[in-house]
Scaffold this motif. Structure first.
Motif, PDB file in Angstrom:
ATOM      1  N   THR A  86       0.827  -1.204   0.000  1.00 42.67           N
ATOM      2  CA  THR A  86       0.000   0.000   0.000  1.00 42.67           C
ATOM      3  C   THR A  86       0.864   1.258   0.000  1.00 42.67           C
ATOM      4  OG1 THR A  86      -1.698  -1.215   1.194  1.00 42.67           O
ATOM      5  CG2 THR A  86      -1.869   1.174   1.204  1.00 42.67           C
ATOM      6  N   LEU A  87       1.946   1.248   0.751  1.00 41.85           N
ATOM      7  CA  LEU A  87       2.846   2.396   0.770  1.00 41.85           C
ATOM      8  C   LEU A  87       3.531   2.588  -0.580  1.00 41.85           C
ATOM      9  CD1 LEU A  87       4.437   1.984   4.307  1.00 41.85           C
ATOM     10  CD2 LEU A  87       2.688   3.619   3.591  1.00 41.85           C
ATOM     11  N   ILE A  88       3.828   1.488  -1.253  1.00 38.82           N
ATOM     12  CA  ILE A  88       4.415   1.587  -2.593  1.00 38.82           C
ATOM     13  C   ILE A  88       3.417   2.207  -3.557  1.00 38.82           C
ATOM     14  CG2 ILE A  88       5.240   0.226  -4.556  1.00 38.82           C
ATOM     15  CD1 ILE A  88       6.520  -1.674  -2.474  1.00 38.82           C
ATOM     16  N   HIS A  89       2.147   1.791  -3.471  1.00 46.19           N
ATOM     17  CA  HIS A  89       1.099   2.389  -4.309  1.00 46.19           C
ATOM     18  C   HIS A  89       1.006   3.890  -4.051  1.00 46.19           C
ATOM     19  CE1 HIS A  89      -1.179  -0.977  -6.197  1.00 46.19           C
ATOM     20  NE2 HIS A  89      -0.524  -1.671  -5.284  1.00 46.19           N
ATOM     21  N   LEU A  90       1.000   4.254  -2.788  1.00 47.07           N
ATOM     22  CA  LEU A  90       0.901   5.662  -2.414  1.00 47.07           C
ATOM     23  C   LEU A  90       2.073   6.464  -2.987  1.00 47.07           C
ATOM     24  CD1 LEU A  90      -0.877   7.392  -0.209  1.00 47.07           C
ATOM     25  CD2 LEU A  90       1.289   7.335   0.989  1.00 47.07           C
ATOM     26  N   ALA A  91       3.286   5.944  -2.836  1.00 43.16           N
ATOM     27  CA  ALA A  91       4.472   6.662  -3.307  1.00 43.16           C
ATOM     28  C   ALA A  91       4.508   6.758  -4.833  1.00 43.16           C
ATOM     29  CB  ALA A  91       5.734   5.970  -2.793  1.00 43.16           C
ATOM     30  N   LEU A  92       4.196   5.665  -5.526  1.00 37.76           N
ATOM     31  CA  LEU A  92       4.240   5.687  -6.988  1.00 37.76           C
ATOM     32  C   LEU A  92       3.249   6.682  -7.569  1.00 37.76           C
ATOM     33  CD1 LEU A  92       4.656   1.989  -8.145  1.00 37.76           C
ATOM     34  CD2 LEU A  92       6.160   3.892  -8.603  1.00 37.76           C
ATOM     35  N   PHE A  93       2.044   6.698  -7.051  1.00 35.05           N
ATOM     36  CA  PHE A  93       1.047   7.604  -7.608  1.00 35.05           C
ATOM     37  C   PHE A  93       1.268   9.040  -7.160  1.00 35.05           C
ATOM     38  CE2 PHE A  93      -0.795   3.712  -8.928  1.00 35.05           C
ATOM     39  CZ  PHE A  93      -1.390   4.041 -10.141  1.00 35.05           C
ATOM     40  N   ALA A  94       1.937   9.235  -6.035  1.00 35.18           N
ATOM     41  CA  ALA A  94       2.331  10.597  -5.662  1.00 35.18           C
ATOM     42  C   ALA A  94       3.364  11.116  -6.655  1.00 35.18           C
ATOM     43  CB  ALA A  94       2.889  10.610  -4.242  1.00 35.18           C
ATOM     44  N   ILE A  95       4.311  10.265  -7.043  1.00 35.35           N
ATOM     45  CA  ILE A  95       5.316  10.663  -8.037  1.00 35.35           C
ATOM     46  C   ILE A  95       4.655  10.923  -9.385  1.00 35.35           C
ATOM     47  CG2 ILE A  95       7.289   9.811  -9.383  1.00 35.35           C
ATOM     48  CD1 ILE A  95       8.161   8.327  -6.805  1.00 35.35           C
ATOM     49  N   LEU A  96       3.726  10.042  -9.783  1.00 38.47           N
ATOM     50  CA  LEU A  96       3.062  10.200 -11.079  1.00 38.47           C
ATOM     51  C   LEU A  96       2.253  11.493 -11.158  1.00 38.47           C
ATOM     52  CD1 LEU A  96       1.871   6.555 -11.807  1.00 38.47           C
ATOM     53  CD2 LEU A  96       3.617   7.842 -13.034  1.00 38.47           C
ATOM     54  N   ALA A  97       1.713  11.954 -10.044  1.00 42.60           N
ATOM     55  CA  ALA A  97       0.950  13.203 -10.043  1.00 42.60           C
ATOM     56  C   ALA A  97       1.842  14.415  -9.810  1.00 42.60           C
ATOM     57  CB  ALA A  97      -0.138  13.148  -8.975  1.00 42.60           C
TER      58      ALA A  97
ATOM     59  N   PHE B 114      -2.923  20.273 -14.178  1.00 40.46           N
ATOM     60  CA  PHE B 114      -3.923  19.634 -13.340  1.00 40.46           C
ATOM     61  C   PHE B 114      -4.614  18.479 -14.059  1.00 40.46           C
ATOM     62  CE2 PHE B 114      -3.692  23.673 -10.957  1.00 40.46           C
ATOM     63  CZ  PHE B 114      -3.344  23.123  -9.735  1.00 40.46           C
ATOM     64  N   LEU B 115      -4.832  18.605 -15.359  1.00 37.76           N
ATOM     65  CA  LEU B 115      -5.430  17.497 -16.109  1.00 37.76           C
ATOM     66  C   LEU B 115      -4.535  16.266 -16.082  1.00 37.76           C
ATOM     67  CD1 LEU B 115      -7.162  18.890 -19.302  1.00 37.76           C
ATOM     68  CD2 LEU B 115      -8.072  17.261 -17.684  1.00 37.76           C
ATOM     69  N   LEU B 116      -3.253  16.450 -16.332  1.00 33.60           N
ATOM     70  CA  LEU B 116      -2.327  15.317 -16.308  1.00 33.60           C
ATOM     71  C   LEU B 116      -2.226  14.718 -14.912  1.00 33.60           C
ATOM     72  CD1 LEU B 116       0.531  16.538 -18.645  1.00 33.60           C
ATOM     73  CD2 LEU B 116      -1.080  14.682 -19.060  1.00 33.60           C
ATOM     74  N   ALA B 117      -2.149  15.557 -13.904  1.00 31.97           N
ATOM     75  CA  ALA B 117      -1.997  15.058 -12.541  1.00 31.97           C
ATOM     76  C   ALA B 117      -3.252  14.326 -12.072  1.00 31.97           C
ATOM     77  CB  ALA B 117      -1.668  16.208 -11.592  1.00 31.97           C
ATOM     78  N   ILE B 118      -4.410  14.892 -12.329  1.00 31.01           N
ATOM     79  CA  ILE B 118      -5.648  14.266 -11.861  1.00 31.01           C
ATOM     80  C   ILE B 118      -5.997  13.026 -12.679  1.00 31.01           C
ATOM     81  CG2 ILE B 118      -7.424  15.484 -13.183  1.00 31.01           C
ATOM     82  CD1 ILE B 118      -7.522  15.006  -9.426  1.00 31.01           C
ATOM     83  N   SER B 119      -5.464  12.933 -13.898  1.00 34.20           N
ATOM     84  CA  SER B 119      -5.739  11.745 -14.721  1.00 34.20           C
ATOM     85  C   SER B 119      -5.048  10.501 -14.179  1.00 34.20           C
ATOM     86  CB  SER B 119      -5.321  11.991 -16.167  1.00 34.20           C
ATOM     87  OG  SER B 119      -3.923  12.067 -16.273  1.00 34.20           O
ATOM     88  N   MET B 120      -4.160  10.653 -13.229  1.00 35.58           N
ATOM     89  CA  MET B 120      -3.507   9.496 -12.629  1.00 35.58           C
ATOM     90  C   MET B 120      -4.472   8.710 -11.745  1.00 35.58           C
ATOM     91  SD  MET B 120      -0.593   9.410 -13.922  1.00 35.58           S
ATOM     92  CE  MET B 120      -1.060  10.308 -15.375  1.00 35.58           C
ATOM     93  N   ALA B 121      -5.512   9.349 -11.226  1.00 30.43           N
ATOM     94  CA  ALA B 121      -6.481   8.648 -10.378  1.00 30.43           C
ATOM     95  C   ALA B 121      -7.257   7.585 -11.173  1.00 30.43           C
ATOM     96  CB  ALA B 121      -7.418   9.644  -9.711  1.00 30.43           C
ATOM     97  N   PRO B 122      -7.846   7.914 -12.329  1.00 27.73           N
ATOM     98  CA  PRO B 122      -8.498   6.853 -13.103  1.00 27.73           C
ATOM     99  C   PRO B 122      -7.507   5.806 -13.614  1.00 27.73           C
ATOM    100  CG  PRO B 122      -9.114   8.998 -13.978  1.00 27.73           C
ATOM    101  CD  PRO B 122      -8.107   9.223 -12.907  1.00 27.73           C
ATOM    102  N   LEU B 123      -6.277   6.229 -13.880  1.00 32.41           N
ATOM    103  CA  LEU B 123      -5.251   5.276 -14.303  1.00 32.41           C
ATOM    104  C   LEU B 123      -4.992   4.255 -13.191  1.00 32.41           C
ATOM    105  CD1 LEU B 123      -3.030   4.468 -16.407  1.00 32.41           C
ATOM    106  CD2 LEU B 123      -1.503   5.839 -15.010  1.00 32.41           C
ATOM    107  N   GLY B 124      -4.938   4.720 -11.963  1.00 30.43           N
ATOM    108  CA  GLY B 124      -4.750   3.809 -10.829  1.00 30.43           C
ATOM    109  C   GLY B 124      -5.879   2.808 -10.712  1.00 30.43           C
ATOM    110  N   TYR B 125      -7.103   3.279 -10.902  1.00 30.01           N
ATOM    111  CA  TYR B 125      -8.263   2.378 -10.853  1.00 30.01           C
ATOM    112  C   TYR B 125      -8.199   1.370 -12.000  1.00 30.01           C
ATOM    113  CZ  TYR B 125     -13.071   0.820 -10.460  1.00 30.01           C
ATOM    114  OH  TYR B 125     -14.186   0.045 -10.311  1.00 30.01           O
TER     115      TYR B 125
ATOM    116  N   ALA C 193      -5.153   3.938  -1.788  1.00 28.56           N
ATOM    117  CA  ALA C 193      -3.778   4.441  -1.687  1.00 28.56           C
ATOM    118  C   ALA C 193      -3.359   5.119  -2.985  1.00 28.56           C
ATOM    119  CB  ALA C 193      -2.822   3.307  -1.341  1.00 28.56           C
ATOM    120  N   ASN C 194      -3.792   4.586  -4.132  1.00 30.22           N
ATOM    121  CA  ASN C 194      -3.500   5.233  -5.412  1.00 30.22           C
ATOM    122  C   ASN C 194      -4.060   6.648  -5.431  1.00 30.22           C
ATOM    123  OD1 ASN C 194      -2.401   2.811  -6.222  1.00 30.22           O
ATOM    124  ND2 ASN C 194      -4.096   2.246  -7.538  1.00 30.22           N
TER     125      ASN C 194
END
Length: 113
Positions: free
Chosen positions: A29-40, A54-65, A86-87
């Motif tokens: 879970t911590l790895i998920h949190l860190a990776l998606f923090a970096i991606l955003a 903001f579009l690129l950063a927020i688009s990481m949420a649907p990518l995580g799902y 966590a994503n």
């Protein structure tokens, strides 16, 4: 760095992994949190246009799902809600950190002018 984090997220979606559960704060879970923090975070600091950023950063949420669903389809495991959460928390943390850094650089440039 963004591409490396994206490749790690893709690899995590397609590679079956053992359970890394140690109490509530799991390493996975911590790895998920860190990776998606970096991606955003990376789009927040490298693009000048706020809308694009903001579009690129927020688009990481649907990518995580999407990656969580692909993980379920490929490995046959159950959907892990905590990892999906966590994503999204990672995306929010990356956006917040990038926003703070953007504000800091904005006020430093303003002070120099």
């Amino acid at each position: 760095m963004w591409i490396a984090a994206f490749i790690l997220a893709l690899a995590g979606a397609f590679v079956p992994k053992p359970d890394f559960r140690y109490g509530f704060f799991m390493i996975d879970t911590l790895i998920h949190l860190a990776l998606f923090a970096i991606l955003a975070f990376i789009p927040m600091i490298f693009f000048r246009c706020r809308k694009t950023t903001f579009l690129l950063a927020i688009s990481m949420a649907p990518l995580g799902y999407l990656l969580e669903n692909l993980h379920v389809m490929v490995t046959g495991s159950n959907f892990d809600t905590i990892n999906a959460l966590a994503n999204n928390l990672g995306v929010l943390a990356g956006i917040a950190a990038g926003f703070v850094l953007r504000l800091k650089s904005h006020y430093q440039r303003k002070r120099q002018s």
